[in-house]
Design a protein around this motif. Structure first.
Motif: not given
Length: 530
Positions: A487-490, A497-500, A506-512
């Motif tokens: 996420a940091s690299i992206l 920004d940091k919020n994105w 959060k979105i990815f970890n929920t999916l995973a």
């Protein structure tokens, strides 16, 4: 903002061909269309190959099962396409040795006879000759299988590939041929002039920009979602698709301890099961469960994973348990269902594709499988040209090399990028920090993420860890551990920004979490409740 450089689209822009759907069929159709000189636009509501096309058993094959069902024509065509794919995508499609363990002599005769016919049907595109192996030879090649009662094995050859990476490379090839491809662009409605479909209304899922684009023909290649598009044209349209769910689990490779793949030709309920070495792990599947509904993120049913574990346990020396599952994922096959069939068995549903003119200006293609994507695309574009009166050249995809097509003399994991490998290595030479690994247990580097954003249309953490690096499908917990760094690299690459960045994690970890096999019953019910 970052999407502006990726495409040029204006309201009321005109196209020869508009394709809805960025899976194997849609991407193949875009490549075929553009390579014939047609002005081609493809839009995909999510990421390329987000659905079924990234969730296969990773086989490029004629379909031994279909031959047993008497569908010789389908098998023959698929074997030809298998051969063409191996020639045109050398970096992704490889010959794989499969072994069928036989525990009685009748099985030896039955399967050797059938696979000899399979080889013969392949003709000049044969991958190798099938043969009987003694018990000693079988165990030497595959020491992880049960040896009690083993008479020997049948060896045959088929193809193995990385489905999502091939999808990305086909997309790149289509762009090189002049097509415009846009992911995260959803069709919200069809544009009509009386009874004729003349274009689509679309919305960018990231920027929320809306467009109306005109096309001489619109092709509905949305897989299990074809009926939604058909209802935009006719709210009373009958369903064309009956989805069937296929589940896979991923284990450590030591369970088979082999470079060969295992093929179980007949399970307890008449299915075929494979255990395939893939990305230094073992992919085991699949199931065939008819469903009445579909989604972009289907979830495995407990009975499906139980079935896979139980079947594998009857062939493996070391029995895999729930604790051994590194990742579990599900895909929905868009089986073309007969309009007069309400049967619940997937055996009643066609494995071949269905191509129809749904309305003037609207063509629907559904069904089929990855191996035959090129032939399906050719037939689809042929029909589109005929229906819309388009001027174009003949199909050239039979001999057209897919982006990245090359061979290598070493076994670097970067070979999956084909000819792009050298560019990733150059990024690391220019900036040593890009050579840092994303996870201590896996070889992937920062440079691969940078490359995927700049050259492979990756927009989210999920795009990277699910379909560019395949980590979510290989080891879901490891993917979660990599998510913050990715996420940091992206964010850096996309100017977010940091919020994105935090929202992406959060979105990815929920999916995973849906890819992690939960042992406790309560946890499991929650994971598979969607």
């Amino acid at each position: 903002m970052h999407r502006i450089h990726k495409y040029q689209l204006t309201d009321q822009s005109d196209w020869d061909v508009i394709i809805i759907g960025g899976g194997a069929t849609g991407l193949g159709t875009a490549l075929d269309s553009a390579s014939r000189g047609l002005k081609t636009l493809l839009v995909e509501q999510s990421d390329f190959a987000k659905g079924t096309s990234s969730r296969s058993t990773k086989l490029v094959h004629g379909g031994v099962r279909y031959m047993a069902q008497g569908d010789i024509g389908l098998v023959k065509h698929a074997l030809r396409e298998r051969g063409l794919l191996e020639l045109n995508a050398k970096h992704l499609v490889n010959k794989e040795e499969f072994i069928i363990p036989c525990y009685d002599w009748f099985s030896v005769i039955k399967y050797l006879t059938g696979l000899t016919l399979y080889d013969w049907l392949a003709g000049k595109y044969s991958f190798g000759k099938s043969k009987f192996l003694s018990k000693k030879e079988t165990l030497s090649l595959m020491p992880g299988i049960k040896d009690k009662g083993l008479k020997g094995g049948i060896r045959y050859f088929d193809g193995k590939f990385d489905d999502a990476r091939l999808a990305i490379n086909i997309a790149q090839t289509a762009i090189e041929q002049g097509a415009t491809l846009i992911n995260y662009m959803k069709v919200t409605n069809l544009i009509k002039n009386k009874d004729e479909v003349t274009g689509v209304e679309i919305e960018d899922a990231i920027t929320k920009d809306k467009f109306k684009v005109n096309g001489k023909v619109v092709i509905n290649a949305t897989g299990v979602f074809v009926d939604e598009i058909l209802k935009m044209n006719n709210p009373n349209a009958k369903k064309m698709v009956r989805p069937s769910q296929g589940v896979h689990i991923v284990l450590h490779k030591e369970f088979l301890d082999s470079n060969s793949a295992l093929m179980i030709p007949k399970t307890s309920d008449g299915r075929v099961l494979f255990a395939v070495p893939w990305h230094d792990h073992l992919l085991v599947g699949t199931t065939d469960t008819p469903l009445n509904e579909h989604s972009l993120e289907p979830r495995a049913l407990k009975e499906e994973t139980d079935f896979i574990l139980k079947t594998a346990a009857s062939y493996f020396k070391t029995k895999p348990t729930e604790n051994d599952i590194l990742s579990v994922f599900s895909g929905l096959r868009p089986l073309a269902a007969p309009t007069d069939s309400n049967g619940s068995s997937t055996k009643e549903i066609s494995r071949d594709h269905k191509l129809i003119v749904s309305a003037k200006g609207l063509i629907t293609i559904t069904g089929g499988k990855w191996t035959t994507y090129r032939r399906m695309a050719e037939e689809t574009v042929d029909l589109a040209i005929n229906e819309a009166g388009l001027n174009s050249a003949a199909c050239i995809t039979k001999d057209l090399k897919i982006h990245g097509c090359t061979t290598s003399n070493d076994d670097s994991y970067l070979n999956i990028y084909g000819s792009d490998r050298k560019h990733i290595e150059s990024l690391i030479k220019e900036n040593q920090k890009l050579g840092e690994k994303l996870h201590q247990d896996f070889p992937h580097t920062v440079a691969e993420v940078v490359w995927s954003v700049r050259n492979e249309m990756a927009e989210t953490v999920e795009d990277i860890l699910s379909r560019r690096l395949r980590m979510l499908f290989i080891d879901a917990n490891a993917a979660i551990e990599m998510s913050e760094k990715v996420a940091s690299i992206l964010a850096s690459e996309l100017g977010a920004d940091k919020n994105w960045e935090e929202n992406q994690i959060k979105i990815f970890n929920t999916l995973a979490k849906g890819y992690i096999y939960h042992i406790e019953k309560k946890e499991k019910q929650a994971a598979f409740a969607s």
